[in-house]
Each structure stands twice: as structure tokens, then as C-alpha cells.
Write an enzyme that holds these catalytic residues in place. Structure first.
Site, short mmCIF file in Angstrom:
data_model
loop_
_atom_site.label_atom_id
_atom_site.label_comp_id
_atom_site.label_asym_id
_atom_site.label_seq_id
_atom_site.Cartn_x
_atom_site.Cartn_y
_atom_site.Cartn_z
N ASN A 87 -40.53 9.65 38.49
CA ASN A 87 -39.84 10.73 37.96
C ASN A 87 -39.92 12.11 39.15
OD1 ASN A 87 -39.37 12.76 36.09
ND2 ASN A 87 -39.14 11.54 35.02
N GLU A 95 -47.39 -2.04 37.82
CA GLU A 95 -48.66 -2.59 36.61
C GLU A 95 -48.76 -2.51 35.45
OE1 GLU A 95 -49.21 -1.19 39.38
OE2 GLU A 95 -51.29 -1.96 40.87
#
Length: 161
Positions: free
Chosen positions: A65, A75
Site C-alpha cells: 500500500n 504469510e
């Protein structure tokens, strides 16, 4: 004073072809997830594939972002999805792979600290180890028999009691 030694044992394979067939397939799924990662800022793509005790395979990839560090690692995307979709189902195996858009990564790349801690939370709660396999884009693959091999002094809920 008595001295205690904490050791970690990891297995290293020369290539993905040395892994059991089911783990090769899991790593292939992690590679597919990696190639769909959203990493326009770091150019470092990560893919994760989790094999659950019920036979399901859950995928994740890093999602960046512009408002760093609002993104999330592969993960944690995968393990949080597994927890939300299959609550209480153990994670048996984790396959991780990375790829840089700037150079070829041949060094096996383990989960970051935040991901190790998140995986440890699930491993402790499920009361059984999750085997973690990780690699770069190509080359050697490392196997840890438990997330505790990657985070031997795990912080868990027992410290909060």
C-alpha cells in the site's frame, strides 16, 4: 551456574525437485500466488501456500500500500484467511517463495519477524507443529519442522497469564 544451549536444526535441499511430491505441488502453488502479489513499491513479491489438516490449500501473497506499512505479508494474508475460513483446522505445511523484480533471489528467504510471530500463534493454538519450507525464486529450499525452529523463544499467551 548451569548453561543451557538452544539449538535449531534446519534441513536444506538443493532444489524443489528433492522435496516430496506433495510439497513440490504446494511450493508450485506458492510460486503461482507469488507471481500475483501486489508489490509495486518494493518490487519484492512473496507467495505462501498453506496445506491444512482437512486437505484444503490456502494461498496468500504480499499486498502493499502506498501508505507504508499498511500492507500485509503473504504469510499473514494466508494464515489469517485460513483462520477466518477454516477456524480450528490445523496448518500442517507452509510453503514460501520470493521473487524480486530487480534481481534473481537464490537465497532461501524465511518469514519476517512479524510473520513468524503470527504463524507461532497458530502453531501454539493448534498444539501441533507446522512444517515450514522456504526458498528464493530458485535454488535451495530450507525446511523447518516447526515455526519454533525459526522463532525458538516464541512469545505466546502463557506470558500473559
Amino acid at each position: 551456574m548451569k548453561k543451557h544451549i538452544i539449538e535449531t536444526v534446519l534441513e536444506v535441499y538443493d532444489s524443489i525437485t528433492e522435496l516430496p511430491k506433495d510439497i513440490q505441488q504446494l511450493m508450485n502453488k506458492a510460486q503461482e500466488a507469488r507471481d500475483r502479489a501486489y508489490a509495486p513499491y518494493s518490487s519484492f513479491m512473496v507467495g505462501a501456500a498453506l496445506q491444512l489438516a482437512n486437505g484444503e490449500v490456502v494461498l496468500g501473497n504480499n499486498q502493499e500500500n502506498a501508505a507504508y506499512p499498511s500492507g500485509l505479508c503473504a504469510e499473514r494474508v494466508a494464515v489469517f484467511y485460513a483462520g477466518a475460513t477454516y477456524p480450528g483446522v490445523a496448518v500442517n505445511n507452509v510453503a514460501l517463495t520470493v521473487k524480486s523484480l530487480k534481481h534473481i533471489v537464490e537465497t532461501p528467504t524465511p518469514p519476517c519477524g512479524a510473520c513468524r510471530q503470527s504463524l507461532a500463534e497458530y502453531e501454539v493454538n493448534q498444539k501441533s507443529p507446522m512444517t515450514v519450507y522456504f526458498m528464493g525464486e530458485k535454488g535451495k529450499v530450507v525446511k523447518a519442522n516447526s515455526i519454533k525452529d525459526l522463532l525458538p523463544l516464541v512469545f505466546d499467551s502463557s506470558f500473559l497469564k
